[in-house]
Structures are given as structure tokens and as C-alpha cells.
Motif scaffolding. Structure first.
Motif, PDB file in Angstrom:
ATOM      1  N   GLU A  51      48.138  44.978  50.858  1.00 56.03           N
ATOM      2  CA  GLU A  51      47.035  44.275  50.210  1.00 56.03           C
ATOM      3  C   GLU A  51      46.182  43.644  51.391  1.00 56.03           C
ATOM      4  O   GLU A  51      45.081  43.543  51.232  1.00 56.03           O
ATOM      5  CB  GLU A  51      47.764  42.794  49.464  1.00 56.03           C
ATOM      6  N   ARG A  74      51.369  45.859  45.987  1.00 58.28           N
ATOM      7  CA  ARG A  74      50.602  44.746  46.851  1.00 58.28           C
ATOM      8  C   ARG A  74      52.170  44.193  47.095  1.00 58.28           C
ATOM      9  O   ARG A  74      51.461  43.012  47.515  1.00 58.28           O
ATOM     10  CB  ARG A  74      51.238  44.401  45.039  1.00 58.28           C
ATOM     11  N   SER A  82      41.883  44.837  48.487  1.00 59.72           N
ATOM     12  CA  SER A  82      42.664  43.317  48.467  1.00 59.72           C
ATOM     13  C   SER A  82      42.041  43.350  47.000  1.00 59.72           C
ATOM     14  O   SER A  82      41.925  42.763  45.643  1.00 59.72           O
ATOM     15  CB  SER A  82      42.769  42.071  49.651  1.00 59.72           C
ATOM     16  N   ASP A  83      40.741  43.147  47.449  1.00 59.19           N
ATOM     17  CA  ASP A  83      39.448  43.599  46.006  1.00 59.19           C
ATOM     18  C   ASP A  83      39.132  43.626  45.005  1.00 59.19           C
ATOM     19  O   ASP A  83      39.708  43.694  43.925  1.00 59.19           O
ATOM     20  CB  ASP A  83      38.132  43.760  46.213  1.00 59.19           C
ATOM     21  N   ILE A 124      42.585  42.794  43.061  1.00 57.01           N
ATOM     22  CA  ILE A 124      43.124  41.284  42.822  1.00 57.01           C
ATOM     23  C   ILE A 124      41.597  41.462  41.112  1.00 57.01           C
ATOM     24  O   ILE A 124      42.233  41.813  40.422  1.00 57.01           O
ATOM     25  CB  ILE A 124      41.272  40.938  43.613  1.00 57.01           C
ATOM     26  N   GLN A 125      41.163  42.943  40.960  1.00 57.64           N
ATOM     27  CA  GLN A 125      39.942  42.991  40.108  1.00 57.64           C
ATOM     28  C   GLN A 125      40.708  43.703  38.761  1.00 57.64           C
ATOM     29  O   GLN A 125      41.041  43.828  37.493  1.00 57.64           O
ATOM     30  CB  GLN A 125      39.106  44.195  40.302  1.00 57.64           C
ATOM     31  N   LEU A 132      44.082  40.761  38.244  1.00 56.63           N
ATOM     32  CA  LEU A 132      43.735  39.898  37.298  1.00 56.63           C
ATOM     33  C   LEU A 132      43.293  39.646  35.780  1.00 56.63           C
ATOM     34  O   LEU A 132      43.409  39.957  35.509  1.00 56.63           O
ATOM     35  CB  LEU A 132      42.054  39.925  38.202  1.00 56.63           C
TER      36      LEU A 132
END
Lengths: 643, 357
Positions: free
Chosen positions: B257, B292, B349-350, B353-354, B357
Motif C-alpha cells: 500500500e 493491503r 494507495s489511491d 482506497i477507491q 472504500l
């Protein structure tokens, strides 16, 4: 530019440029100079001249006079309290209870006359009792006694109506309202605004042509409220338009209307005299400006701490437009009972919950706008007590957006219940539950045999350590602390009680102990979009030393504290604390080398509260969204904002 | 080498992932091969995982192993295909049940080798990708199920084709006359080089030996077949030759990540040397390898043991560092070539996260 700091200023307010309408006879004063004699001479017999050295409680502003003038303002704002000694002057404090409602000082000869009491130039500390009487007759409307000397005046009732009103106008401080308000009965915390509104509209229309001066008036209130309800924007513009119109001089009139639409309101920069003056006029809590301010930080407000606390406490039971719960929280901020991002935010939200419960929509008003305005007034009150933290700003933004989202068909009680549960949900999800998630993620990074270092006292970090200890991990903790607050001692006590092995040291020794440390856990006040961590002063230094020793730095911060702002240094936006705590060491009377520091002209004491840590020093950020690198903060801000 | 075959069966601590890689790409001697073959069969039959699937005779592990036996197929893709097969052969009648089955299958696969990051990552991503759809709103279970199967197959296809996409994207970075340093044998990197050779680019490759697997030898063998000028360097000679190198291209076992990568032991060293000499380090990794994890240092990884054979007996008192992989932090990496495009390390990481999330 700075006035001689020690020159006692007894008065002075330059001749006001607009017509004074009121119950007093505005003496014609020339600006500048020690005109004590003059002013006292021109005082009406009922005026009580303030003692030479006012208590720090009292600051009398020269409202009307200040606005057009930059020069005298600098005098008043900057060096004001040089001669305000510590001893309170009871008589003046009581007598200064009145604040001119119409101090907006936006009166001009344009014919707004509403019998607004505006004191032009009053002697320092003095105020026109006739004016007072007159207003008192109108049930204690507040009069602001303008004086060149700044002294805090505790505001009473009506001027409280003022902030409220202002907020209606988004802190534009329209003159018209003030005038209306003080002239009519004021005692009510929520005065009917219908007729005032009508008057204001008329005035606004008249002034619509004048260019607004931009964001100044709304600076303080809106600095944290980037998103305003649309409804208030036009009001705001009109206000500033009116403000600009009234201020004949003092400043240019750049066409700010466009700018207002696009850019968020910048914070009030405290070295901009005219705006500070306006902010002062509107403020509920009058604070004394400090002496000996550091040049580099003049754009930040600095007040003498604790000075107005007894006075405000005395006023607790007056009928303020500020709800008592909010007032109480404000006092707690001033006294330092509540400090720390989460605590302040929770206290504020709970106070708002109370206020919303007691709120009643005035007739002919929409719940959304009026409540938003009210919340805005509370916010500006709290801001005056202590500048808002970023977490509080985000919470307020959330609350305002929730209010704006209320369907119009909802009845008042339903709306109140919905807002109440929204706030409840915010607190439990974004703060309490978020901390639990953070703890769950972060304990995986603690291994047996670790030596963990932390700085100050952060709730998230404390919970992490306690949880890891419960899980049976073997580790020891090094707590680094620093003056003046020495918050680490509380953390130390709590950890030792639970049986952890702790070491306690001062920040001077951080590079000495760092070689034996395996991980550093830090809390944060906020994390900005470029990955900069904004936290208690000293945190950045600890992170820097850790980075140099190649020790991983883990920052634990709830996602609601993230902000889309970008900050490159610690100077452009910060908070200044009380410099006196630097000069005194508790329990050590022999360390008194700095006594009387304020009298030394070359000496300035700086007590910064926050600092900004570059993202290079941060290895990992633990939030309720999991563990992310510092480069992912804008992603979270974006995703978070979508919710 | 002989000691390796018995240890493979008996020693559960050895990372199966690396055993597989060894089996596929290590230097193969016939004798060893025979032993390996005989060793793998008992390994399969001794797998007790099949009883975790309650239903019929469908075993996800069997399916997985079937796919896995192709040397060209990435293990993660095999896992994805196996999971897709779970859905299609599932006898569940409700969505919930199907999801539970999938979850169990995924856990089984992950438990089969806990050290493989790409396996875990691919399984997780598969679950998210498949169950995240609005297929859950379908009333008809069968149509929902077929939709899931569709998505699963699509994911499998994407993953399978990922290498081709990556190869295409990275062609721009290989210019005529350049020198590329590669480490060990990564199929993705090989694909990149193969395509470049096919496009008639003139470049030469420095190939590290890649001990203890010595997979670099295999790569040099393959590259020689393509008429690409190859030079073998031992692992210690990387800094010595770094002056002549224009870029470093490595594969990844997993992309974490923080944007860093977990790869064969030695990658971190190479990245450090390259960074200090200002040479770009490119990573060719498929997007299903985004995991992750967030390691803070080398010891933060799940250890993957791989015994090292020194050729001479080592006294028992001497300790041997036998970790099979290391972690390269993101500041040493320049770009990631993935099937999602050419990305910077902070994008990992983006994306995660998407997705999560």
C-alpha cells in the motif's frame, strides 16, 4: 508603524466621518495625541472617565473613528494595552458593560438614521452614560464606547443580538441592522427581524452599487466556513457593500464581488488594521491585545489570556443571544479546561445539540437559514474565545451542510430531532468509532520487544498503547514532553497506572534517546492535502529526529480532521498562546529572569501552539480508512467529502 | 540440490510459492526434475484442504493446482480462475450462500500458502471486484449468478492479459541502444523484453544470477534464444556494472500500500544502488498484485523461508539468513508499469482506497 508601546493612551478617536446619531453628543476630537485632557473635558457629566490604567477587561473601541482610519488604528490595535495594568478597575468594568450596538460604525451621512447609538470618540474607558441610559431605556441595548484606547468591554445582551444579526448577514456587520437593533427593544435574544429586514433590504438596495470591500468583515466567522449557505452570500455581499460604502476612506474598493464567488473567505489577518477593527466591533468577547508582539506573527491574533474570564463569568446569566451551553463551552476554552482537538470538537458539538434543542424558529423565517445564522453566531463567539481548530471547522461544515440538506417539508421538531441525531452520529462514528478502528490497525505494527516513542498526549496513541498492552505485547514506551503545557505527564500517569513500562524525558533529549527507539507514534491536530501534518509544537522536531535516525514515524489521526488546505510552513497559519507561561515556571519562583519582560522593548516572547511537519518525515498515517501513505491524503479528503 | 526435494515435502515452513517458482524456473537438472516430479504428486495428494469444501467433489485446491501447473500462468491468475470455477460449479441457491462459499474457497487458497502476497491480494481483489457489483440487486438468483460468473471470467481474462498490456505500455521506455538490468526471472519482465526484441529494438540486458534460486540463468537462456545480447553478472557485481546501465526493470511478488514492492531477495539492494547513481527503477506488476499490507521495514513482512544451498556443508552453529524476499520502499522506485497504466508509486494507495472504500 508600531506606536510606542508604552505610551499611555488615554483616548483618541479620530473624528468620525459620519454622522453620529444617538443619545450622546459626539465631541469633536482630533486624532492622535494624548488628549486625555480634551476628552475628559468634553465628557458629559455623567461620563465616568476610566482610570488611567484600565483593567484588561475593558477595551473601548473607537468604532466609527477607526474604520476610516488606518493610522490611528494601528495605534489602537497594535500597542494598545501597554498601559493596561493588571489591576482591574471595578467601576469601569461594570460601567463598561455596555456596548454600543451600532458600533458597526458603518454609519455614514447617507442617511441611515435609526437613532443608532454610535459613540464617536470617547475617552478611553469612558462611555457615555447618557447614551447608556438612553439605551438602557431601550432595555439595555449595548453601546460601544469607542475609544482610541482599546480596552475590552464585555458585551452584554444586545451586542449579542448583534453577532446574531451579523451572522444573519454572514458577519457582514451591516450597519443598518445595528442601528435598527439598538434602537428598538433589544433585550430579546432573538429579536424579531421582520422590520429590520425590510429596512436592511432598502439600505442594501441603496448600496448595491458600491463595491464590497471583499472578505474582510466575514473574515473571522468564515475563515473556517468555506462553504456557506447560498442564502447568505447575497446578504454577505450586500453587507460588505454597505460597509464599503460607509467607509469613505480607509482602503480601496477593489471590485471584490467576483472574487467573493470563487475564492473561499480568507482568514482574518490580524495585521490588517481595518478588518481587525471591524472584527472587534462585532465581537462578543473583547480581548486585550498583547503587548510586544513578534513581528513575524503579527498576522495572527494574540490576546492576553484569562483576562476577561471573570468578567464573562459574571455575565453568564445575562440574556445573551449566545446559548448558555455554548457560552459555557467558550469559557472552558478560554480557561483552558478543554483543550485538544477531539475534546474541543465534542464539547462544541454537544453544546450545539443543546442549543438546537432549545431553538425555536422565529415566525416568518425559514429554519434552515435562521438556524445556520445562529450557528454562525455561536461559531464566531467560540472563535473569539479561542481560534477554531481544524477539527472544529470540519465539524461545523458538516453541521451546516446537514442543516442545508434538511427537506423543507420537515416540521420544526422533526428537523431538530434529525439534526440532533446527525450530530450524535457524527460524534460516535467519526470520532469514537474512528479511534477504535485506528487502534485496531495500529496495534498490528507493534511487535514484542519494541521501544515506542510518543510526544505529548494524544488520545489515539494512548488507546493504541493500552490495547497493545491488553493483547499481551511486550514493549516499553518513551514519552517525550515539553513546556509549557507538559501534557505528557498526564499520559505518563495513565499509562503507568495500567502497568506499562514508561520512560519520561524532555524534548531536549529526544536525539539522545532516539537511537534505542524502534517506532514513533504521534498524534495530529490535522493532516493537510500535501501530506503535511499539523500538530502540537514540537511534534515536527521529534519526527525530524526520528527520520534522521531512520525510525519509522506513524501518525494516528481520524479522517474527519483531514483538510484540503495546503500549508508549507508553520508561520502562515498558526495560533499564538499566552507568552506569560513561557516566562514563568510553575513551582520555581527563583526562575524569574523574565519578570517584566513586557516592559523591555527589544524582547518579545513567542508561544506557538502548532507546527507543521513535512510529509517526508511521515512513514505511515493510520486513519479510520486504514493505513495510508501521506500521499493519499487528498484521496481521502475527496472520498470523504463525497459522503 | 538433493536435499531440496525431501525438504520440499517435509518442511512446511518453506514457502510453497518459492518452491513453485523454483520448480518452474530454477536451473533444472534431470535428476532433480525427476525428484521434483515425484515430490509434487504426494504434495498434491497430501493436501487436506479439499474437505473444507462441504459440497460435492469440487475442490478449489484441485482446480487451483490444475491451473497452476502451467509454468506460464501466474499463480494469482490460477487462483482467480479457480475461484471463478467455484462460482460456476457452486450449488448454492442464494446470494448469501454463494458469497459464503466464495469466502471459504478464498480462505482455503490463502491458507494453502500464507507467504504468497499475490495470492492473497488476488483473492481479495477478486472478491471485492465480483461482489461489488449491482448484481446483488437482481432478484433472480440465476441471472445474478451468471453475472458474477461473467465478471469473474472477465477478471480472469484481464489478469491473464495483463502481461501483454504491460509489455505494450513499457515499450516507450526502451530506447535503442539502452542497457537494461534485470533481477531474477520475472515472467512479466520477460514479456516486456520479448516484445521489445520482437519490435526490433536494439538493447542489451544485464542479468543478475539471482541466488539462491539462480533463476537469472534461466532468463539468460531464454533471452539468448531471442538473440538479445545478454551479460550475466553475479549479485555482488551490480554496483560495479551500474555505471553502464540505463535503467533497471524488475517484477514484483506484491505491491504494497505504501507504493513499495516485495520482490525476490536482492531487489532492495539493486534499487538502492540505482537510486544513488540516479538510474530509474521500473517495476512491471499486474494490478491484482496490489495488496493491503503496509510494511514499515524489512522485518515487517510475513517471513518466507527459502533454504540456501551453499554447495558445502555448513556447521550447525552458523546461522543462515534464508528469507526469500525483501521490501523496497517507494522512494527508490520511479514508475510502476501496470495493466492500469504507467503509474507512480503513490497511486497504489489511491486505487486501493477507491476499491475498498
Amino acid at each position: 508603524m508600531d506606536p510606542p508601546r508604552r505610551a499611555p493612551r488615554t483616548v483618541i478617536d479620530p473624528v468620525p466621518k459620519f454622522r453620529q446619531v444617538g443619545f450622546f453628543a459626539p465631541p469633536d476630537r482630533s486624532q492622535s495625541g494624548p488628549i486625555a485632557a480634551d476628552t475628559s473635558a468634553s465628557l458629559s457629566p455623567v461620563m465616568i472617565p476610566p482610570p488611567r490604567h484600565l483593567s484588561d477587561n475593558l477595551i473601548l473601541h473607537a468604532r466609527p473613528s477607526n474604520s476610516p482610519r488606518r493610522g490611528p488604528e494601528s495605534i489602537t490595535v497594535g500597542g494598545s494595552n501597554s498601559d493596561a495594568p493588571v489591576s482591574p478597575a471595578p467601576s469601569s468594568s461594570y460601567s463598561s458593560r455596555f456596548v454600543v450596538g451600532g458600533d458597526r460604525g458603518f454609519f455614514d451621512g447617507k442617511g441611515k438614521d435609526n437613532g443608532k447609538v454610535v459613540a464617536s470618540s470617547f475617552p478611553r474607558g469612558g462611555f457615555d452614560l447618557t447614551a447608556l441610559k438612553g439605551n438602557a431605556a431601550a432595555s439595555g441595548s449595548s453601546i460601544v464606547v469607542p475609544a482610541s484606547q482599546l480596552t475590552t468591554v464585555s458585551v452584554v445582551n444586545d451586542s449579542l443580538g448583534i453577532p446574531e444579526k451579523e451572522k444573519t448577514n454572514k458577519g457582514g456587520g451591516s450597519a443598518g441592522e445595528m442601528k435598527d437593533q439598538s434602537s428598538s427593544k433589544q433585550q430579546k435574544p432573538k429579536p424579531t427581524k421582520a422590520e429590520r429586514r425590510a429596512l436592511q433590504e432598502a439600505q442594501r438596495a441603496a448600496k448595491a452599487a458600491a463595491k464590497g470591500e471583499g472578505n474582510k468583515a466575514s473574515g473571522t466567522a468564515t475563515s473556517v466556513n468555506a462553504k456557506q449557505a447560498k442564502a447568505v452570500k447575497p446578504a454577505q455581499k450586500a453587507d460588505t457593500a454597505s460597509v464599503a460604502a460607509t467607509e469613505k476612506k480607509g482602503g480601496d474598493f477593489p471590485p471584490e464581488k467576483d472574487r467573493k464567488k470563487d475564492a473561499p473567505q480568507p482568514r482574518l489577518q490580524y495585521d490588517d488594521k481595518s478588518r481587525v477593527e471591524k472584527a472587534k466591533r462585532r465581537s462578543v468577547v473583547k480581548q486585550t491585545e498583547s503587548r510586544n508582539r513578534v513581528e513575524l506573527f503579527r498576522h495572527l491574533p494574540q490576546y492576553e489570556h484569562g483576562s476577561q474570564l471573570p468578567d464573562l463569568e459574571a455575565k453568564f446569566f445575562d440574556l445573551y443571544p449566545v446559548h448558555p451551553a455554548v457560552y459555557k463551552v467558550g469559557l472552558q476554552y478560554i480557561s483552558g479546561d478543554i483543550s485538544g482537538g477531539n475534546d474541543r470538537c465534542i464539547a462544541m458539538l454537544q453544546a450545539f445539540q443543546e442549543a438546537i434543542k432549545d431553538y425555536k424558529v422565529p415566525p416568518e423565517k425559514s429554519l434552515g437559514r435562521d438556524l445556520t445564522a445562529k450557528i454562525g453566531s455561536y461559531v464566531s463567539f467560540l472563535n473569539e474565545c479561542r481560534p477554531l481548530s481544524i477539527s472544529m471547522g470540519n465539524a461545523i461544515r458538516f453541521l451546516k451542510s446537514q442543516i442545508a440538506k434538511l427537506p423543507l417539508t420537515l416540521s420544526e421538531s422533526e428537523a431538530k430531532i434529525s439534526l440532533d441525531s446527525d450530530i450524535e452520529r457524527f460524534i460516535s462514528e467519526k470520532i469514537i468509532l474512528a479511534n477504535k478502528v485506528i487502534v485496531k490497525h495500529a496495534v498490528t505494527k507493534i511487535r514484542d520487544g519494541d521501544v515506542l516513542l510518543t510526544y505529548g498526549s494524544s488520545l489515539a496513541v494512548e488507546m493504541i498503547f493500552l490495547h497493545a498492552h491488553e493483547l499481551g505485547k511486550q514493549f516499553r514506551v518513551v514519552i517525550v514532553d515539553s513546556r509549557p503545557k507538559l501534557r505528557g505527564q498526564q499520559l505518563l500517569r495513565r499509562l503507568v497506572e495500567k502497568g506499562l513500562n514508561c520512560t519520561y524525558t524532555h524534548i531536549n533529549a529526544v536525539s539522545y534517546v532516539m537511537h534505542e527507539v524502534s517506532r514513533v507514534f504521534l498524534g495530529a491536530e490535522s493532516i493537510l492535502s500535501n501530506g503535511t501534518v499539523y500538530s502540537r509544537v514540537g511534534t515536527a522536531s521529534v519526527a525530524m529526529v526520528a527520520h534522521a535516525s531512520r525510525v519509522p514515524v506513524i501518525v494516528c489521526c481520524e479522517a474527519y480532521k483531514f483538510h484540503e488546505r495546503v500549508q508549507l510552513d508553520s508561520i502562515c497559519s498558526n495560533e499564538l498562546g499566552d507568552p506569560d507561561v513561557i516566562s514563568n515556571v510553575k513551582g520555581r519562583v527563583d526562575v524569574n529572569h523574565l519578570d517584566g519582560w513586557a516592559d523591555i522593548e527589544n524582547l518579545q516572547l513567542l508561544n506557538l501552539i502548532y507546527d507543521a511537519m513535512p510529509s517526508d518525515y511521515v512513514s505511515m498515517i493510520v486513519t479510520d480508512y486504514g493505513m495510508v501513505p501521506p500521499t493519499s491524503v487528498p484521496v481521502i479528503v475527496r472520498e470523504y467529502g463525497r459522503e | 540440490m538433493e536435499s531440496e526435494a525431501p525438504t520440499m515435502e517435509n518442511n512446511p515452513k518453506i514457502s510453497a510459492y518459492y518452491q513453485t517458482r523454483l520448480a518452474h524456473f530454477g536451473v533444472v537438472s534431470t535428476e532433480w526434475l525427476a525428484q521434483a516430479q515425484s515430490a509434487t504428486n504426494p504434495l498434491l495428494s497430501s493436501s487436506t484442504d479439499s474437505d473444507t469444501d462441504k459440497d460435492t467433489n469440487f475442490s478449489v485446491i484441485d482446480e487451483f493446482n490444475r491451473w497452476r501447473s502451467h509454468p506460464d500462468l501466474a499463480e494469482a491468475v490460477a487462483a482467480i480462475r479457480a475461484l471463478a470455477a467455484v462460482i460456476s460449479s457452486s450449488k448454492a441457491s442464494t446470494m448469501m450462500q454463494l458469497e459464503i462459499e466464495l469466502k471459504n474457497a478464498s480462505d482455503t487458497l490463502k491458507a494453502w500458502d500464507t507467504t504468497s502476497i499475490s495470492l492473497t491480494a488476488a483473492s481479495d481483489l477478486f472478491m471485492r471486484y465480483v461482489t461489488r457489483t449491482s448484481a446483488l440487486e437482481f432478484e433472480d438468483f440465476n441471472s445474478a449468478k451468471s453475472r458474477l460468473i461473467e465478471r469473474a471470467d472477465k477478471f480472469g481474462e484481464i489478469s491473464y492479459k495483463a502481461r501483454k498490456i504491460i509489455a505494450m505500455l513499457s515499450q516507450d521506455f526502451i530506447f535503442d541502444g539502452c542497457t537494461i538490468l534485470v533481477h531474477g526471472f520475472s515472467r512479466v519482465v520477460f514479456e516486456v523484453l520479448k516484445l521489445a526484441a520482437h519490435n526490433k529494438k536494439r538493447f542489451r540486458v544485464f542479468c543478475t544470477e539471482g541466488r539462491p534460486d539462480r533463476t537469472g540463468l534461466r532468463l539468460s537462456h531464454e533471452l539468448a534464444k531471442l538473440d538479445v545480447p545478454v551479460k550475466l553478472v553475479i549479485d555482488s557485481a551490480v554496483a560495479y556494472t551500474m555505471d553502464e546501465v540505463d535503467m533497471v526493470i524488475v517484477g514484483a511478488d506484491g505491491v504494497v500500500e505504501s507504493g513499495g514492492i516485495i520482490n525476490m531477495m536482492g531487489t532492495y539492494q539493486i534499487a538502492l544502488v540505482a537510486k544513488s547513481m540516479n538510474k530509474p527503477v521500473y517495476v512491471a506488476a499486474e494490478s491484482y498484485k496490489f495488496a493491503r499490507h503496509y510494511p514499515l521495514d524489512q522485518k515487517d513482512l510475513v517471513p518466507a523461508i527459502r533454504p540456501v544451498d551453499f554447495g558445502v556443508p555448513i556447521p550447525l552453529k552458523v546461522d543462515v539468513e534464508c528469507s526469500a524476499r525483501d521490501y523496497t520502499p517507494p522512494q527508490y522506485l520511479t514508475l510502476l508499469f501496470t495493466d492500469l497504466g504507467v503509474l507512480t508509486p503513490s497511486v497504489v494507495s489511491d486505487e486501493l482506497i477507491q476499491l475498498y472504500l
